[in-house]
Design an enzyme around this catalytic site. Structure first.
Site, PDB file in Angstrom:
ATOM      1  N   PRO A  35       0.809  -1.247   0.045  1.00  0.00           N
ATOM      2  CA  PRO A  35      -0.023  -0.038  -0.051  1.00  0.00           C
ATOM      3  C   PRO A  35       0.805   1.284  -0.008  1.00  0.00           C
ATOM      4  CG  PRO A  35       0.020  -1.022   2.228  1.00  0.00           C
ATOM      5  CD  PRO A  35       0.513  -2.034   1.204  1.00  0.00           C
ATOM      6  N   ASN A  36       0.470   2.216  -0.722  1.00  0.00           N
ATOM      7  CA  ASN A  36       0.831   3.640  -0.999  1.00  0.00           C
ATOM      8  C   ASN A  36       2.138   3.537  -1.683  1.00  0.00           C
ATOM      9  OD1 ASN A  36      -1.159   4.897   0.731  1.00  0.00           O
ATOM     10  ND2 ASN A  36      -0.196   3.710   2.373  1.00  0.00           N
ATOM     11  N   ARG A  61       5.512  10.910  -2.781  1.00  0.00           N
ATOM     12  CA  ARG A  61       5.009  10.397  -1.307  1.00  0.00           C
ATOM     13  C   ARG A  61       6.387  10.706  -0.609  1.00  0.00           C
ATOM     14  NH1 ARG A  61       4.745   4.410   1.370  1.00  0.00           N
ATOM     15  NH2 ARG A  61       4.111   4.901   3.284  1.00  0.00           N
ATOM     16  N   TYR A  94      11.559   8.658   1.131  1.00  0.00           N
ATOM     17  CA  TYR A  94      11.245   7.498  -0.044  1.00  0.00           C
ATOM     18  C   TYR A  94      11.788   7.960  -1.245  1.00  0.00           C
ATOM     19  CZ  TYR A  94       8.193   5.618   3.480  1.00  0.00           C
ATOM     20  OH  TYR A  94       7.408   4.900   4.664  1.00  0.00           O
ATOM     21  N   ASN A 143       8.007  -5.503  -1.307  1.00  0.00           N
ATOM     22  CA  ASN A 143       7.899  -4.581  -0.108  1.00  0.00           C
ATOM     23  C   ASN A 143       6.746  -4.608   0.282  1.00  0.00           C
ATOM     24  OD1 ASN A 143       8.058  -2.148   1.215  1.00  0.00           O
ATOM     25  ND2 ASN A 143       9.038  -0.717  -0.090  1.00  0.00           N
ATOM     26  N   ALA A 173       3.352  -0.848   4.664  1.00  0.00           N
ATOM     27  CA  ALA A 173       2.735  -1.080   5.988  1.00  0.00           C
ATOM     28  C   ALA A 173       2.115  -2.270   6.521  1.00  0.00           C
ATOM     29  CB  ALA A 173       1.396   0.131   5.816  1.00  0.00           C
ATOM     30  N   GLU A 220      12.846  -9.344   1.216  1.00  0.00           N
ATOM     31  CA  GLU A 220      11.959  -8.352   1.766  1.00  0.00           C
ATOM     32  C   GLU A 220      12.809  -7.018   1.769  1.00  0.00           C
ATOM     33  OE1 GLU A 220      11.195  -8.761   6.202  1.00  0.00           O
ATOM     34  OE2 GLU A 220      10.481  -6.683   6.320  1.00  0.00           O
ATOM     35  N   HIS A 274      12.523  -2.819   1.812  1.00  0.00           N
ATOM     36  CA  HIS A 274      12.333  -1.231   2.112  1.00  0.00           C
ATOM     37  C   HIS A 274      13.054  -0.339   1.614  1.00  0.00           C
ATOM     38  CE1 HIS A 274       9.474  -3.487   4.703  1.00  0.00           C
ATOM     39  NE2 HIS A 274      10.482  -4.171   5.415  1.00  0.00           N
ATOM     40  N   ARG A 312      13.481   4.252  12.425  1.00  0.00           N
ATOM     41  CA  ARG A 312      12.187   5.039  12.535  1.00  0.00           C
ATOM     42  C   ARG A 312      11.582   4.865  13.591  1.00  0.00           C
ATOM     43  NH1 ARG A 312       9.480   4.737   6.695  1.00  0.00           N
ATOM     44  NH2 ARG A 312       8.422   6.275   7.750  1.00  0.00           N
TER      45      ARG A 312
HETATM   46  C1  DQA Z   1       8.371   0.981   3.655  1.00  0.00           C
HETATM   47  C2  DQA Z   1       8.401   1.226   5.229  1.00  0.00           C
HETATM   48  C3  DQA Z   1       7.080   0.909   5.794  1.00  0.00           C
HETATM   49  O1  DQA Z   1       7.198   1.025   7.097  1.00  0.00           O
HETATM   50  C4  DQA Z   1       5.890   1.964   5.411  1.00  0.00           C
HETATM   51  O2  DQA Z   1       4.795   1.684   6.035  1.00  0.00           O
HETATM   52  C5  DQA Z   1       6.039   1.703   3.912  1.00  0.00           C
HETATM   53  C6  DQA Z   1       7.119   1.836   3.198  1.00  0.00           C
HETATM   54  C7  DQA Z   1       9.581   1.374   3.021  1.00  0.00           C
HETATM   55  O3  DQA Z   1       9.714   0.943   1.904  1.00  0.00           O
HETATM   56  O4  DQA Z   1      10.594   1.866   3.570  1.00  0.00           O
HETATM   57  O5  DQA Z   1       4.969   2.191   3.175  1.00  0.00           O
HETATM   58  O6  DQA Z   1       7.913  -0.441   3.385  1.00  0.00           O
END
Ligand code: DQA
Length: 148
Positions: free
Chosen positions: A10-11, A18, A23, A75, A78, A99, A101, A108
């Site tokens: 998501p997002n 964003r 990011y 990835n 959230a 995985e 990120h 964080r």
């Molecule tokens: C994320 C880190 C997550 O905590 C966050 O909710 C994201 C992006 C990252 O790529 O740094 O949406 O996965």
């Protein structure tokens, strides 16, 4: 030649705009293109999908098993910190996954330090921005060749 699957949660469709301080400014489309080109260079085929919906990601992981996908780069965004369902889908199909990120989740908020995925991932890359995805594709290639 193997099939690779790149999944984004998501997002991440908003990448580019964003929270660029966290990011960066590279779009998801560009990340997917780079990963596809790298996979091709390494002799693989890459399919990519982003969804804001947990059940769609679960369905995609389940379908990957039937398609003979050899490795997944994900990835979970959230969902990293919330989704037992997506973790269970990955362990159910038994496809090795990496995985990724963009940000360093360990530097964080406290809630981002807990991942439902890390313990069952083949590896975790965090904090290297879009480069992390390319490193994960290389790692997937190495895994598939029995080199990692
Ligand atoms: C994320 C880190 C997550 O905590 C966050 O909710 C994201 C992006 C990252 O790529 O740094 O949406 O996965």
């Amino acid at each position: 030649m193997s099939r690779l699957l790149l999944l984004n949660g998501p997002n991440l469709n908003l990448l580019g705009n964003r929270e660029p301080d966290l990011y960066g400014t590279v779009t998801l489309e560009s990340i997917e293109q780079r990963c596809r080109a790298l996979a091709t260079e390494l002799g693989h085929e890459l399919d990519a999908m982003q969804s804001n919906a947990e059940h769609e990601l679960v369905h995609r992981v389940q379908a990957a098993a039937a398609e003979g996908v050899g490795a997944i780069v994900i990835n979970p965004a959230a969902f990293t910190h919330t989704s037992v369902a997506l973790r269970d889908a990955l362990t159910a199909v038994g496809i090795p996954f990496i995985e990724v990120h963009l940000s360093n989740v360990h530097g964080r908020e406290g809630f981002r330090r807990r991942s439902y995925f890390s313990a069952v991932a083949a590896g975790v890359i965090s904090g290297l921005g879009p480069l992390g995805y390319e490193l994960a594709i290389r790692a997937a290639d190495a895994l598939l060749r029995g080199d990692a």
